[in-house]
Enzyme design. Sequence first.
Site, PDB file in Angstrom:
ATOM      1  N   GLY A  53      40.274  -5.317  -5.244  1.00  0.00           N
ATOM      2  CA  GLY A  53      39.787  -5.082  -3.812  1.00  0.00           C
ATOM      3  C   GLY A  53      40.159  -6.221  -3.153  1.00  0.00           C
ATOM      4  O   GLY A  53      40.090  -7.293  -3.478  1.00  0.00           O
ATOM      5  N   SER A  54      40.462  -5.834  -1.893  1.00  0.00           N
ATOM      6  CA  SER A  54      40.680  -7.069  -0.796  1.00  0.00           C
ATOM      7  C   SER A  54      39.287  -7.682  -0.452  1.00  0.00           C
ATOM      8  O   SER A  54      38.373  -7.048  -0.809  1.00  0.00           O
ATOM      9  CB  SER A  54      41.471  -6.429   0.452  1.00  0.00           C
ATOM     10  OG  SER A  54      42.587  -6.285   0.240  1.00  0.00           O
ATOM     11  N   GLY A  55      39.331  -8.791   0.309  1.00  0.00           N
ATOM     12  CA  GLY A  55      38.175  -9.443   0.809  1.00  0.00           C
ATOM     13  C   GLY A  55      37.815 -10.784   0.004  1.00  0.00           C
ATOM     14  O   GLY A  55      36.893 -11.224   0.433  1.00  0.00           O
ATOM     15  N   HIS A  56      38.473 -11.087  -1.099  1.00  0.00           N
ATOM     16  CA  HIS A  56      38.594 -12.346  -1.806  1.00  0.00           C
ATOM     17  C   HIS A  56      39.640 -13.272  -1.612  1.00  0.00           C
ATOM     18  O   HIS A  56      39.692 -14.330  -2.474  1.00  0.00           O
ATOM     19  CB  HIS A  56      38.696 -11.935  -3.183  1.00  0.00           C
ATOM     20  CG  HIS A  56      37.381 -10.870  -3.549  1.00  0.00           C
ATOM     21  ND1 HIS A  56      36.178 -10.788  -3.322  1.00  0.00           N
ATOM     22  CD2 HIS A  56      37.731  -9.468  -4.137  1.00  0.00           C
ATOM     23  CE1 HIS A  56      35.820  -9.773  -3.846  1.00  0.00           C
ATOM     24  NE2 HIS A  56      36.659  -8.901  -4.319  1.00  0.00           N
ATOM     25  N   LYS A 104      40.095  -8.211 -13.255  1.00  0.00           N
ATOM     26  CA  LYS A 104      38.636  -8.607 -13.247  1.00  0.00           C
ATOM     27  C   LYS A 104      37.742  -7.426 -13.553  1.00  0.00           C
ATOM     28  O   LYS A 104      38.010  -6.281 -13.368  1.00  0.00           O
ATOM     29  CB  LYS A 104      38.249  -9.037 -11.502  1.00  0.00           C
ATOM     30  CG  LYS A 104      39.113 -10.067 -11.177  1.00  0.00           C
ATOM     31  CD  LYS A 104      38.641 -10.652 -10.014  1.00  0.00           C
ATOM     32  CE  LYS A 104      38.338  -9.742  -8.588  1.00  0.00           C
ATOM     33  NZ  LYS A 104      39.477  -9.118  -8.288  1.00  0.00           N
ATOM     34  N   ASP A 109      38.607  -1.157 -11.187  1.00  0.00           N
ATOM     35  CA  ASP A 109      39.839  -1.890 -11.705  1.00  0.00           C
ATOM     36  C   ASP A 109      40.343  -1.791 -13.053  1.00  0.00           C
ATOM     37  O   ASP A 109      41.610  -1.562 -13.409  1.00  0.00           O
ATOM     38  CB  ASP A 109      39.528  -3.438 -11.558  1.00  0.00           C
ATOM     39  CG  ASP A 109      39.336  -3.814  -9.972  1.00  0.00           C
ATOM     40  OD1 ASP A 109      40.310  -4.078  -9.378  1.00  0.00           O
ATOM     41  OD2 ASP A 109      38.119  -3.968  -9.642  1.00  0.00           O
ATOM     42  N   HIS A 218      30.961  -9.084  -4.349  1.00  0.00           N
ATOM     43  CA  HIS A 218      30.954  -8.251  -3.263  1.00  0.00           C
ATOM     44  C   HIS A 218      29.253  -8.106  -2.784  1.00  0.00           C
ATOM     45  O   HIS A 218      29.005  -7.166  -2.258  1.00  0.00           O
ATOM     46  CB  HIS A 218      31.250  -6.735  -4.074  1.00  0.00           C
ATOM     47  CG  HIS A 218      32.548  -7.112  -4.972  1.00  0.00           C
ATOM     48  ND1 HIS A 218      32.514  -7.210  -6.158  1.00  0.00           N
ATOM     49  CD2 HIS A 218      33.837  -6.897  -4.497  1.00  0.00           C
ATOM     50  CE1 HIS A 218      33.727  -7.394  -6.616  1.00  0.00           C
ATOM     51  NE2 HIS A 218      34.547  -6.935  -5.461  1.00  0.00           N
TER      52      HIS A 218
END
Lengths: 330, 330
Positions: A53-56, A104, A109, A218
């Site tokens: 996921g994006s945001g990291h 991860k 995922d 998250h």
Amino acid sequence: MKMLINVAETVIADALRGMAAAHPELTVDVENRVIVRRDAPVAGKVGLVSGGGSGHEPLHGGFVGPGMLSAACPGEVFTSPVPDQMVRAAAAVDSGAGVLFIVKNYTGDVLNFDMAQELAEDEGIRVAKVLVNDDVAVTDSLYTAGRRGTGATLFVEKIAGAAAEEGRPLERVEALARQVNESSRSFGVALAPCTTPAKGSPTFELPPGELELGVGIHGEPGRERRAMMTSREIADFSVDAILEDLDPRDPVLVLVNGMGATPLLELYGFNAEVQRVLGERGVPVARTLVGNYVTSLDMAGASVTLCRVDEELLRLWDAPVSTAGLRWGM
Amino acid sequence: MKMLINVAETVIADALRGMAAAHPELTVDVENRVIVRRDAPVAGKVGLVSGGGSGHEPLHGGFVGPGMLSAACPGEVFTSPVPDQMVRAAAAVDSGAGVLFIVKNYTGDVLNFDMAQELAEDEGIRVAKVLVNDDVAVTDSLYTAGRRGTGATLFVEKIAGAAAEEGRPLERVEALARQVNESSRSFGVALAPCTTPAKGSPTFELPPGELELGVGIHGEPGRERRAMMTSREIADFSVDAILEDLDPRDPVLVLVNGMGATPLLELYGFNAEVQRVLGERGVPVARTLVGNYVTSLDMAGASVTLCRVDEELLRLWDAPVSTAGLRWGM
């Protein structure tokens, strides 16, 4: 919650366009959401693919380049990328020497990389897979069966990337990645929650004067909430949580990682306390990295990751790397 | 406001201890608050010294190293360092080739670097000084007579640092630093204020649904407040504010800089809009840097800095640099 965006729907595409403009050394496929080092596939060398996921950010796209990842697949914010992205990435980086997926440990995922492995193998690409699950805070969580994958991802991607760059075969790159994961443990704290563009309000509530010990990247709940603690107390708690589970007989790599909104000034101060407690516990430190590497949008807080290293892992850690987010020696 | 600190009084000392632990390539004098590259003074080469209030990390301490600053002097948060720090830094880095002070235009910094120049010259050190004043948002401000020094500091320190590394004489390094400042303009916006450790509450109020256009890096007021704008609108406003004052006949370096708490995902998206408007205005882009470089603690927002470059400035920008905050080519 105000954000520096156009609309939530275009956040990933906008970021990829901005990344393409800033980094001519990357091939950024905005439509299909794959970031590939421009010289891929590199003859005779194993390709390394990760994503999530994006945001990291800078994880994972910011770690694409010589000495680290060959390609990355960004999903929507806090949402797994889809198998099609991973297969495209594998096809783009496979030179015939095979591809390692670095995954991860989050349910989405894991499922999607599993499916992508099957699809890529159907296309004749040899694929190995390594799961990163370093977070000692909790077993099982909001998006995870077993431990979550967090800061150790950086160590796995860097060290496996150096091994691939040296031309080591797929089996060896995979074994090293597995060794790094098994030698790594993380623990994180949140002082303030993050806000996703789609939701527009904080992902969890954290009352004034409290912190979340053992938070995920998250905003998943951790071990407990407590009245706000000092940097010294947080370092003691975090390092001890890790050392309960990691035999520190070897020197360690230390990552003091910001969650996004905590100033670098505070991260360096926190590092001083982490180093103090490691000294008190008799853990020798080989290298230390401080900064925002595995973030959680605008969450305030930090995590500590330790990775026990032998001479080979340390040499691979020190090897040259040239990516947007991590760069030395070239 | 929760912070990852012990107490406000030790924030700078704690951060310096943490920096020393992470960066063995630096000599960090925690007591006297001077950060020096370990190999200083470098025979035959001009020494570059900068400094200013803390809270803008990685500026300035994170820019000490080969190819950039020789030393940095961190003050208290948002407070000028004192002349004694600057004189110590000058003495530590002077090889006999002289020292350049790089000073952001804030009243306290200007006065203290002036005094330090006199004191250092009394000790037989040849000192030149360059003022950085790139912020087009306002003339005169809370802490400044004239324009504020912001993002261009990074360009000045990098390009002058490369010239010093090449062994250019003090007069030439100074002239290049001056050229970079004169060729650079910045404009910043805040979506949320920052909080200093000493105060513990936001430095200014920004109502929900509004942003501050033209904000300074200490939360000083800007040009105006408006209802929240999109990334696209903010890019248009910021770039046009700069281009009103900067004749863009040459290619430019672009810095899309985060104020601290704005996620890298948003900064890259904002960069896409900055590149779009530069394209629409016919401004050629030579290089782009996106990230948190000249921050304002945990302020949310971003700034844009453009620097017109000729062939020599571009070559010096591209030259190798090895610091905690900026590194390539070595």
